[in-house]
Scaffold this motif. Structure first.
Motif, short mmCIF file in Angstrom:
data_model
loop_
_atom_site.label_atom_id
_atom_site.label_comp_id
_atom_site.label_asym_id
_atom_site.label_seq_id
_atom_site.Cartn_x
_atom_site.Cartn_y
_atom_site.Cartn_z
N PHE A 78 27.66 -27.02 15.05
CA PHE A 78 27.01 -27.64 13.89
C PHE A 78 25.82 -26.84 13.38
O PHE A 78 25.34 -27.07 12.28
CB PHE A 78 26.61 -29.08 14.20
CG PHE A 78 27.77 -30.03 14.20
CD1 PHE A 78 28.28 -30.49 13.01
CD2 PHE A 78 28.34 -30.43 15.38
CE1 PHE A 78 29.37 -31.36 12.99
CE2 PHE A 78 29.42 -31.29 15.38
CZ PHE A 78 29.94 -31.76 14.19
N PRO A 82 28.90 -26.79 8.38
CA PRO A 82 28.60 -28.20 8.05
C PRO A 82 29.57 -29.16 8.73
O PRO A 82 30.69 -28.81 9.08
CB PRO A 82 28.76 -28.25 6.53
CG PRO A 82 29.70 -27.13 6.21
CD PRO A 82 29.42 -26.06 7.22
N ALA A 83 29.11 -30.39 8.88
CA ALA A 83 29.92 -31.43 9.52
C ALA A 83 31.20 -31.70 8.75
O ALA A 83 32.23 -32.03 9.35
CB ALA A 83 29.11 -32.70 9.67
N SER A 84 31.15 -31.55 7.44
CA SER A 84 32.34 -31.80 6.62
C SER A 84 33.47 -30.82 6.94
O SER A 84 34.64 -31.12 6.72
CB SER A 84 31.99 -31.71 5.13
OG SER A 84 31.50 -30.43 4.81
#
Length: 104
Positions: A78, A82-84
């Motif tokens: 992370f 990005p988390a997406s």
């Protein structure tokens, strides 16, 4: 030691390179988590010769270490992506766990 005005390795990497690094770290973490869960399951299924806890078997501890390292790799990923992008890769660990369950 970095001096004033010098760039770190992360500063020199391009945006795409950091995304790729994050994805690779996350995929590696997914494999480690799947391997750890499979090894722990195998340790639970082995019948010990004498009555003892599963916590004393080396296989269980190797699985726990693999699980911990995998989760740490997922956390580190992370920092690079990005988390997406990384969250959908959780399906990777499910697929690998299924394959490992068949083989082991």
């Amino acid at each position: 030691v970095l001096k004033m005005g010098e760039l770190s390795i992360l500063d020199e990497m391009t945006g795409h390179a950091t995304l790729i690094l994050g994805v690779l770290i996350a995929l590696s973490g997914g494999v480690m988590v799947s391997m750890g869960m499979t090894l722990q399951k195998k340790a639970h299924m082995v019948k010990p010769k004498k009555k003892s806890s599963v916590f004393v078997t080396p296989l269980w501890w190797i699985g726990s270490a693999s699980l911990g390292i995998g989760e740490l790799l997922n956390f580190v990923a992370f920092a690079f992506a990005p988390a997406s992008l990384l969250t959908p890769l959780g399906g990777w660990s499910v697929a690998i766990a299924g394959l490992l369950a068949i083989k082991i």
